[in-house]
Design a protein around this motif. Structure first.
Motif, PDB file in Angstrom:
ATOM      1  N   HIS A  11      29.910  -2.136  61.307  1.00 55.96           N
ATOM      2  CA  HIS A  11      30.765  -1.069  61.833  1.00 55.96           C
ATOM      3  C   HIS A  11      30.879   0.075  60.846  1.00 55.96           C
ATOM      4  O   HIS A  11      30.624  -0.076  59.653  1.00 55.96           O
ATOM      5  CB  HIS A  11      32.168  -1.617  62.156  1.00 55.96           C
ATOM      6  CG  HIS A  11      32.913  -2.076  60.935  1.00 55.96           C
ATOM      7  ND1 HIS A  11      32.732  -3.310  60.368  1.00 55.96           N
ATOM      8  CD2 HIS A  11      33.837  -1.447  60.157  1.00 55.96           C
ATOM      9  CE1 HIS A  11      33.507  -3.432  59.316  1.00 55.96           C
ATOM     10  NE2 HIS A  11      34.188  -2.310  59.148  1.00 55.96           N
TER      11      HIS A  11
ATOM     12  N   HIS B 284      33.460   3.790  59.943  1.00 60.59           N
ATOM     13  CA  HIS B 284      34.879   4.146  59.843  1.00 60.59           C
ATOM     14  C   HIS B 284      35.161   5.598  60.211  1.00 60.59           C
ATOM     15  O   HIS B 284      36.303   5.955  60.457  1.00 60.59           O
ATOM     16  CB  HIS B 284      35.380   3.869  58.431  1.00 60.59           C
ATOM     17  CG  HIS B 284      35.134   2.457  57.996  1.00 60.59           C
ATOM     18  ND1 HIS B 284      33.893   2.014  57.616  1.00 60.59           N
ATOM     19  CD2 HIS B 284      35.959   1.390  57.916  1.00 60.59           C
ATOM     20  CE1 HIS B 284      33.958   0.721  57.313  1.00 60.59           C
ATOM     21  NE2 HIS B 284      35.186   0.318  57.489  1.00 60.59           N
TER      22      HIS B 284
ATOM     23  N   HIS C  54      29.251  -1.025  57.141  1.00 54.53           N
ATOM     24  CA  HIS C  54      29.171  -2.335  56.520  1.00 54.53           C
ATOM     25  C   HIS C  54      29.631  -3.406  57.514  1.00 54.53           C
ATOM     26  O   HIS C  54      30.078  -3.100  58.622  1.00 54.53           O
ATOM     27  CB  HIS C  54      29.996  -2.385  55.219  1.00 54.53           C
ATOM     28  CG  HIS C  54      31.468  -2.275  55.383  1.00 54.53           C
ATOM     29  ND1 HIS C  54      32.364  -2.335  54.323  1.00 54.53           N
ATOM     30  CD2 HIS C  54      32.250  -2.122  56.491  1.00 54.53           C
ATOM     31  CE1 HIS C  54      33.593  -2.227  54.769  1.00 54.53           C
ATOM     32  NE2 HIS C  54      33.561  -2.095  56.082  1.00 54.53           N
TER      33      HIS C  54
ATOM     34  N   TYR D  63      42.669   4.373  54.102  1.00 55.80           N
ATOM     35  CA  TYR D  63      41.708   5.160  54.875  1.00 55.80           C
ATOM     36  C   TYR D  63      42.205   6.596  55.034  1.00 55.80           C
ATOM     37  O   TYR D  63      43.420   6.845  55.041  1.00 55.80           O
ATOM     38  CB  TYR D  63      41.504   4.549  56.262  1.00 55.80           C
ATOM     39  CG  TYR D  63      40.879   3.181  56.254  1.00 55.80           C
ATOM     40  CD1 TYR D  63      39.523   3.016  55.988  1.00 55.80           C
ATOM     41  CD2 TYR D  63      41.649   2.040  56.507  1.00 55.80           C
ATOM     42  CE1 TYR D  63      38.943   1.758  55.980  1.00 55.80           C
ATOM     43  CE2 TYR D  63      41.076   0.779  56.499  1.00 55.80           C
ATOM     44  CZ  TYR D  63      39.720   0.646  56.237  1.00 55.80           C
ATOM     45  OH  TYR D  63      39.160  -0.597  56.218  1.00 55.80           O
TER      46      TYR D  63
HETATM   47 FE   LIG Z   1      35.229  -1.801  57.373  1.00 60.44          FE
END
Ligand SMILES: [Fe+2]
Length: 190
Positions: free
Chosen positions: A89, A91, A142, A158
């Motif tokens: 996935h 981000h 990752h 994030y």
């Molecule tokens: Fe992740």
């Protein structure tokens, strides 16, 4: 009255706010947040509440520790039970991960063009106290799993409200992309 841990998370969030506001680019903001997250994890008195480290029997969970009101960043407690993993996935933003307990296995991939099979770059096991810049917007792909026989808990920072952000998952065999949101989990009650 705030518990010591809640107060530390609050102070950490204030520091992250200042760093996000100060640094104009992702490389600098992630490097500086990584340093302060390492300091937080090195504090032997720091503990996360049980409500934010409880594993789910069926899937990994992300509990909100702090979400900036303007959506500029968020801080999560991410919990993988033994045997749990993510798909490959991305981000769509920057991210910094520090390990609180357990061991997180990260397999990194080159960010592919749509429909291209992700190229596996390597893997690394992250242990308690270790911090990694997992993502910048251009290098954010990752897969993560719990390594070992204890649940893995990480503090993730994030550059967006990660519980509401649409992002990509990739079929590791075909490169097919699916968009998803990993919603915030409700902190556990005892
Ligand atoms: Fe992740």
């Amino acid at each position: 009255m705030l518990s010591a841990s809640v107060a530390e998370v609050h102070d950490f969030a204030l520091t992250v706010r200042a760093l996000v506001d100060h640094y104009p680019n992702e490389r600098d903001v992630t490097a500086s947040i990584a340093d302060t997250l390492a300091e937080l994890l090195a504090d032997k008195a720091f503990t996360l509440p049980a409500s934010h480290i409880t594993a789910h029997p069926d899937h990994y969970v992300m509990y909100p520790l702090y979400v900036a009101p303007d959506g500029a960043f968020s801080i999560a407690s991410a919990v993988w039970n033994v045997g749990q993993r993510t798909p490959v996935h991305g981000h769509e933003t920057w991210g910094v991960v520090g390990i609180y307990s357990g061991v997180e296995r990260e397999v990194r991939y080159a960010k592919p063009a749509d429909g291209v099979v992700p190229e596996r770059l390597g893997e690394h096991d992250w242990s308690p106290g270790e911090v990694t810049v997992c993502c910048t917007t251009d290098d954010d792909v990752h897969a993560v799993s719990c390594a070992g026989d204890l649940p893995c808990v990480g503090i993730h920072v994030y550059g967006a409200n990660i519980g509401e952000l649409r992002r990509r998952s990739y079929d590791a065999d075909t490169g097919d992309v699916a968009w998803f949101v990993s919603p915030w989990a409700t902190p556990a009650t005892s």
